[in-house]
Design an enzyme around this catalytic site. Structure first.
Site, PDB file in Angstrom:
ATOM      1  N   LYS A  13       0.817  -1.222   0.000  1.00 18.24           N
ATOM      2  CA  LYS A  13       0.000   0.000   0.000  1.00 18.24           C
ATOM      3  C   LYS A  13       0.848   1.268   0.000  1.00 18.24           C
ATOM      4  O   LYS A  13       0.582   2.187  -0.757  1.00 18.24           O
ATOM      5  CB  LYS A  13      -0.890   0.068   1.250  1.00 18.24           C
ATOM      6  CG  LYS A  13      -2.041  -0.882   1.278  1.00 18.24           C
ATOM      7  CD  LYS A  13      -2.998  -0.523   2.415  1.00 18.24           C
ATOM      8  CE  LYS A  13      -2.344  -0.452   3.787  1.00 18.24           C
ATOM      9  NZ  LYS A  13      -2.006  -1.735   4.378  1.00 18.24           N
ATOM     10  N   ARG A  88      -9.681   1.617   9.207  1.00 18.04           N
ATOM     11  CA  ARG A  88      -9.268   0.243   9.459  1.00 18.04           C
ATOM     12  C   ARG A  88     -10.328  -0.540  10.231  1.00 18.04           C
ATOM     13  O   ARG A  88     -10.186  -1.744  10.413  1.00 18.04           O
ATOM     14  CB  ARG A  88      -7.995   0.263  10.311  1.00 18.04           C
ATOM     15  CG  ARG A  88      -6.733  -0.142   9.586  1.00 18.04           C
ATOM     16  CD  ARG A  88      -5.595  -0.072  10.585  1.00 18.04           C
ATOM     17  NE  ARG A  88      -4.445  -0.820  10.182  1.00 18.04           N
ATOM     18  CZ  ARG A  88      -3.392  -0.305   9.558  1.00 18.04           C
ATOM     19  NH1 ARG A  88      -3.376   0.959   9.220  1.00 18.04           N
ATOM     20  NH2 ARG A  88      -2.371  -1.059   9.271  1.00 18.04           N
ATOM     21  N   ARG A 125      11.406  -7.465   4.294  1.00 18.64           N
ATOM     22  CA  ARG A 125      11.452  -6.024   4.534  1.00 18.64           C
ATOM     23  C   ARG A 125      12.089  -5.725   5.898  1.00 18.64           C
ATOM     24  O   ARG A 125      12.772  -4.721   6.071  1.00 18.64           O
ATOM     25  CB  ARG A 125      10.025  -5.440   4.490  1.00 18.64           C
ATOM     26  CG  ARG A 125       9.978  -3.950   4.773  1.00 18.64           C
ATOM     27  CD  ARG A 125       8.589  -3.363   4.558  1.00 18.64           C
ATOM     28  NE  ARG A 125       7.770  -3.457   5.755  1.00 18.64           N
ATOM     29  CZ  ARG A 125       6.510  -3.009   5.827  1.00 18.64           C
ATOM     30  NH1 ARG A 125       5.918  -2.499   4.768  1.00 18.64           N
ATOM     31  NH2 ARG A 125       5.827  -3.104   6.952  1.00 18.64           N
ATOM     32  N   ARG A 131      11.774  -1.458  11.166  1.00 19.01           N
ATOM     33  CA  ARG A 131      10.513  -1.285  11.887  1.00 19.01           C
ATOM     34  C   ARG A 131      10.385  -2.335  12.971  1.00 19.01           C
ATOM     35  O   ARG A 131      10.538  -3.528  12.726  1.00 19.01           O
ATOM     36  CB  ARG A 131       9.323  -1.394  10.912  1.00 19.01           C
ATOM     37  CG  ARG A 131       9.000  -0.082  10.267  1.00 19.01           C
ATOM     38  CD  ARG A 131       7.859  -0.190   9.296  1.00 19.01           C
ATOM     39  NE  ARG A 131       6.652  -0.797   9.852  1.00 19.01           N
ATOM     40  CZ  ARG A 131       5.460  -0.677   9.273  1.00 19.01           C
ATOM     41  NH1 ARG A 131       5.325   0.020   8.162  1.00 19.01           N
ATOM     42  NH2 ARG A 131       4.404  -1.261   9.810  1.00 19.01           N
ATOM     43  N   ARG A 142      -0.557  -8.906  13.175  1.00 22.83           N
ATOM     44  CA  ARG A 142      -1.153  -7.815  12.393  1.00 22.83           C
ATOM     45  C   ARG A 142      -2.090  -8.362  11.324  1.00 22.83           C
ATOM     46  O   ARG A 142      -3.139  -7.778  11.035  1.00 22.83           O
ATOM     47  CB  ARG A 142      -0.053  -6.960  11.750  1.00 22.83           C
ATOM     48  CG  ARG A 142       0.535  -5.942  12.729  1.00 22.83           C
ATOM     49  CD  ARG A 142       1.948  -5.520  12.388  1.00 22.83           C
ATOM     50  NE  ARG A 142       2.080  -4.884  11.101  1.00 22.83           N
ATOM     51  CZ  ARG A 142       3.224  -4.881  10.396  1.00 22.83           C
ATOM     52  NH1 ARG A 142       4.295  -5.513  10.854  1.00 22.83           N
ATOM     53  NH2 ARG A 142       3.276  -4.262   9.248  1.00 22.83           N
TER      54      ARG A 142
HETATM   55  P1  ADP Z   1       0.902  -1.870   7.876  1.00 26.72           P
HETATM   56  O1  ADP Z   1      -0.126  -1.613   6.823  1.00 26.72           O
HETATM   57  O2  ADP Z   1       2.169  -2.432   7.307  1.00 26.72           O
HETATM   58  O3  ADP Z   1       0.394  -2.637   9.047  1.00 26.72           O
HETATM   59  P2  ADP Z   1       0.834   0.925   8.741  1.00 26.72           P
HETATM   60  O4  ADP Z   1       1.996   1.808   8.545  1.00 26.72           O
HETATM   61  O5  ADP Z   1      -0.394   1.222   7.951  1.00 26.72           O
HETATM   62  O6  ADP Z   1       1.395  -0.516   8.477  1.00 26.72           O
HETATM   63  O7  ADP Z   1       0.407   0.904  10.296  1.00 26.72           O
HETATM   64  C1  ADP Z   1       1.319   0.569  11.305  1.00 26.72           C
HETATM   65  C2  ADP Z   1       0.611   0.520  12.666  1.00 26.72           C
HETATM   66  O8  ADP Z   1       0.036   1.808  12.968  1.00 26.72           O
HETATM   67  C3  ADP Z   1      -0.559  -0.443  12.756  1.00 26.72           C
HETATM   68  O9  ADP Z   1      -0.149  -1.770  13.032  1.00 26.72           O
HETATM   69  C4  ADP Z   1      -1.359   0.189  13.930  1.00 26.72           C
HETATM   70  O10 ADP Z   1      -0.751  -0.082  15.162  1.00 26.72           O
HETATM   71  C5  ADP Z   1      -1.192   1.669  13.683  1.00 26.72           C
HETATM   72  N1  ADP Z   1      -2.290   2.210  12.847  1.00 26.72           N
HETATM   73  C6  ADP Z   1      -2.156   2.745  11.595  1.00 26.72           C
HETATM   74  N2  ADP Z   1      -3.345   3.141  11.100  1.00 26.72           N
HETATM   75  C7  ADP Z   1      -4.278   2.850  12.055  1.00 26.72           C
HETATM   76  C8  ADP Z   1      -5.679   2.991  12.141  1.00 26.72           C
HETATM   77  N3  ADP Z   1      -6.410   3.501  11.132  1.00 26.72           N
HETATM   78  N4  ADP Z   1      -6.305   2.577  13.269  1.00 26.72           N
HETATM   79  C9  ADP Z   1      -5.611   2.066  14.283  1.00 26.72           C
HETATM   80  N5  ADP Z   1      -4.278   1.876  14.265  1.00 26.72           N
HETATM   81  C10 ADP Z   1      -3.605   2.262  13.172  1.00 26.72           C
END
Ligand code: ADP
Length: 186
Positions: A13, A88, A125, A131, A142
């Protein structure tokens, strides 16, 4: 153009969002990036969410919704945006509906990639991303949370006629081309 990009962690994404937003001149709004930036800068928000991100959990809807409402209120997001990592949860979908009001979304792009392919990509990655949530256990956590909390969003946006599913397996350029094609067809 008002877009959401959906897909499991590791679906690509972030990369595709960067490409689409530079091609179309709209801001790339990534909640994950916003949280990581706050953690790096040791802000109050960063302190609140660090433990959650490290464990692979979701930040509470209240915190996340407030951050997005704030970001979307900025001038550069008026004409369009791409939301990456938000919404989400179904509660976040409802909050976004309220934030946008009558301003409707152009499309919800979903990158479709199967779980095993993703674990392989993320473990790889992890070697370079630094990370703290890129370990196999946290990745699987996740993924499980994604299937439970976020997969239902596809159904909701499909019902609204907004969902566009795009095959996320292939080279980055192939996937970008598929996304652009899907957008051109809308
Ligand atoms: P990925 O898609 O690889 O899991 P992101 O960078 O989108 O990574 O998100 C990393 C973390 O940030 C998530 O695992 C969560 O803890 C938090 N996070 C991001 N966006 C949201 C959201 N919309 N609601 C709740 N937590 C979020």
């Amino acid at each position: 153009m008002k877009l959401i990009i959906l897909g499991p962690p590791g679906a690509g994404k972030g990369t595709q969002a960067e490409r689409l937003t530079s091609a179309h001149g709209i801001p790339h709004i990534s909640t994950g990036d916003i949280f990581r930036e706050n953690i790096k800068n040791q802000t109050e928000l960063g302190r609140q969410v660090k433990g959650i991100l490290d464990a692979g959990g979701y930040v509470t809807d209240d915190i996340t919704n407030a951050i997005v409402a704030d970001r979307l209120a900025q001038d550069d997001a008026k004409a369009g945006f791409l939301l990456d990592g938000y919404p989400r949860t179904i509660a976040q979908v409802q909050a976004l509906d309220e934030i946008l009001g009558d301003d409707s979304l152009t499309a919800v792009l979903e990158l479709v990639v199967d779980d095993e392919e993703i674990v392989q990509r993320l473990v790889k990655r992890a070697e370079t991303s630094g990370r703290s949530d890129d370990t196999e256990d946290v990745i699987r956590e996740r993924q499980a949370i994604y299937h439970r909390e976020t997969a239902p969003l596809s159904a909701e946006y499909r019902k609204r006629g907004l969902l566009v599913e795009v095959d996320g397996v292939g080279s980055m350029d192939e996937v970008t081309a598929r996304l652009e094609q899907a957008l051109a067809e809308r």
